[in-house]
Design a protein around this motif. Structure first.
Motif, short mmCIF file in Angstrom:
data_model
loop_
_atom_site.label_atom_id
_atom_site.label_comp_id
_atom_site.label_asym_id
_atom_site.label_seq_id
_atom_site.Cartn_x
_atom_site.Cartn_y
_atom_site.Cartn_z
N HIS A 138 50.41 93.30 54.83
CA HIS A 138 49.17 93.85 55.37
C HIS A 138 48.94 93.39 56.82
CE1 HIS A 138 45.46 95.95 54.89
NE2 HIS A 138 44.69 94.89 55.06
N ILE A 139 49.25 92.14 57.11
CA ILE A 139 49.12 91.63 58.48
C ILE A 139 50.08 92.35 59.41
CG2 ILE A 139 49.52 89.60 59.95
CD1 ILE A 139 48.42 87.89 57.63
N LEU A 140 51.34 92.51 58.96
CA LEU A 140 52.34 93.19 59.78
C LEU A 140 51.99 94.67 59.98
CD1 LEU A 140 55.63 91.72 58.27
CD2 LEU A 140 54.65 91.19 60.51
N ASP A 141 51.29 95.24 59.02
CA ASP A 141 50.98 96.66 59.06
C ASP A 141 49.73 96.98 59.87
OD1 ASP A 141 51.06 99.37 58.49
OD2 ASP A 141 50.14 99.16 56.52
N LEU A 142 48.62 96.29 59.57
CA LEU A 142 47.35 96.68 60.18
C LEU A 142 46.71 95.64 61.10
CD1 LEU A 142 45.77 98.60 57.17
CD2 LEU A 142 46.59 99.57 59.32
N THR A 143 47.39 94.48 61.28
CA THR A 143 46.87 93.49 62.24
C THR A 143 47.78 93.41 63.45
OG1 THR A 143 45.86 92.20 60.46
CG2 THR A 143 46.17 91.09 62.57
N THR A 144 49.05 93.05 63.23
CA THR A 144 49.99 93.00 64.36
C THR A 144 50.57 94.38 64.66
OG1 THR A 144 51.92 92.53 62.95
CG2 THR A 144 50.61 90.64 63.70
N LEU A 145 50.45 95.31 63.69
CA LEU A 145 50.96 96.69 63.82
C LEU A 145 52.48 96.75 63.95
CD1 LEU A 145 48.28 98.18 66.26
CD2 LEU A 145 48.24 98.12 63.76
N THR A 146 53.16 95.71 63.50
CA THR A 146 54.61 95.63 63.63
C THR A 146 55.32 96.73 62.86
OG1 THR A 146 54.41 93.23 63.82
CG2 THR A 146 56.61 94.10 63.36
N HIS A 153 46.63 99.93 69.29
CA HIS A 153 45.68 98.82 69.31
C HIS A 153 44.27 99.33 69.62
CE1 HIS A 153 48.38 95.39 68.84
NE2 HIS A 153 49.25 96.06 69.56
N GLY A 154 43.32 98.92 68.81
CA GLY A 154 41.95 99.34 69.00
C GLY A 154 41.61 100.66 68.33
N HIS A 155 42.60 101.30 67.71
CA HIS A 155 42.38 102.58 67.04
C HIS A 155 42.61 102.40 65.54
CE1 HIS A 155 42.08 104.92 70.80
NE2 HIS A 155 42.96 104.05 71.26
N VAL A 156 41.68 101.76 64.90
CA VAL A 156 41.82 101.43 63.48
C VAL A 156 41.96 102.68 62.62
CG1 VAL A 156 40.72 100.29 61.52
CG2 VAL A 156 40.54 99.29 63.80
N TYR A 157 41.14 103.66 62.88
CA TYR A 157 41.15 104.89 62.08
C TYR A 157 42.55 105.52 62.07
CZ TYR A 157 39.55 109.40 60.26
OH TYR A 157 39.36 110.54 59.50
N GLN A 158 43.12 105.68 63.26
CA GLN A 158 44.43 106.29 63.37
C GLN A 158 45.51 105.44 62.67
OE1 GLN A 158 42.19 105.91 65.68
NE2 GLN A 158 41.92 107.83 66.84
N ASN A 159 45.38 104.13 62.79
CA ASN A 159 46.36 103.25 62.16
C ASN A 159 46.29 103.33 60.63
OD1 ASN A 159 47.18 102.35 64.69
ND2 ASN A 159 45.75 100.62 64.69
N VAL A 160 45.07 103.42 60.12
CA VAL A 160 44.88 103.52 58.67
C VAL A 160 45.47 104.83 58.15
CG1 VAL A 160 43.15 103.84 56.85
CG2 VAL A 160 42.88 102.00 58.53
#
Length: 234
Positions: A138-146, A153-160
């Motif tokens: 979860h950290i690699l996916d939605l925090t570091t975005l690795t 970065h800063g676009h939570v909706y799009q990342n989700v």
């Protein structure tokens, strides 16, 4: 001869408490409640995805400004992350050490009498392992975005939307949230017993609270990937 006898020093009260079974159970109970409060807040934040990109992205940006101007940009988030990490580590270490003690002290002749307790213990143990692995993902996916396919970065909706557009991310998340629900159900009741909150009159209420919290949190967290899968959030 113990170390304390050789040196003339005695361990502090905190060290003595930590080394005791009661102390480790208390640490597990308190850190579990800390993590439960975090999960409630985190779920409520996740549900903002249903109000659109501006709402959840604005919420994420606000989190980075909490405490300003006394705190710097994102300081609050990092303080919260460090505190949460400490709670997770203490919880996990306590659980592992208690499990080792339980296995070492368990007489074989009581295996059948302890079947129900063993089931709950195994559920908590394997659920904890699944959740620990999920936290890393979860950290690699939605925090570091690795490992996120969008990684904005800063676009939570799009990342989700990006992460839950992949079937394997959905499977990982759903399995982890089901494990979380079981963990909360057993853990809340165990914490209440450890902290002495239960008694004959409150047992029914506490069990209902444990089941209710587990159900609400599981449903709340699962609603996001399900909404993305079915095109409600896109």
């Amino acid at each position: 001869m113990t170390t304390a006898t050789r040196t003339g020093r005695h361990p502090s009260t905190l060290v003595t408490l930590w080394r005791s079974t009661v102390g480790k159970k208390a640490v597990m109970a308190v850190t579990g409640l800390v993590m439960l409060l975090y999960l409630v807040a985190h779920m409520l934040g996740n549900l903002k995805v249903f109000f659109g990109a501006d709402d959840i992205n604005g919420y994420a940006a606000w989190l980075r400004t909490i405490g300003q101007p006394i705190l710097g940009h994102e300081w609050f988030l990092w303080i919260a992350r460090v505190g949460l990490l400490a709670a997770v580590v203490l919880h996990g270490v306590s659980a592992y050490q208690l499990s080792r003690r339980d296995l070492a002290a368990r007489p074989s002749k009581y295996v059948h009498q302890r079947r129900r307790a063993s089931y709950a213990t195994r559920t908590m143990r394997w659920g904890g392992v699944i959740l620990a692995l999920f936290i890393v993902w979860h950290i690699l996916d939605l925090t570091t975005l690795t490992v996120n396919p969008v990684a904005e970065h800063g676009h939570v909706y799009q990342n989700v939307v990006g992460t839950f557009g992949r079937w394997y991310s959905d499977v990982i998340y759903i399995v982890a949230m089901l494990a979380l629900g079981l963990h909360i159900r057993h853990g809340f009741w165990s914490a209440a017993q450890t902290l002495g909150a239960n008694n004959a009159r409150r047992d029914k209420v506490l069990k209902l609270a444990a089941n209710g919290l587990a159900l609400v949190l599981t449903a709340g967290f699962l609603s996001v990937p399900v909404a993305v899968m079915f095109g409600v959030v896109k």
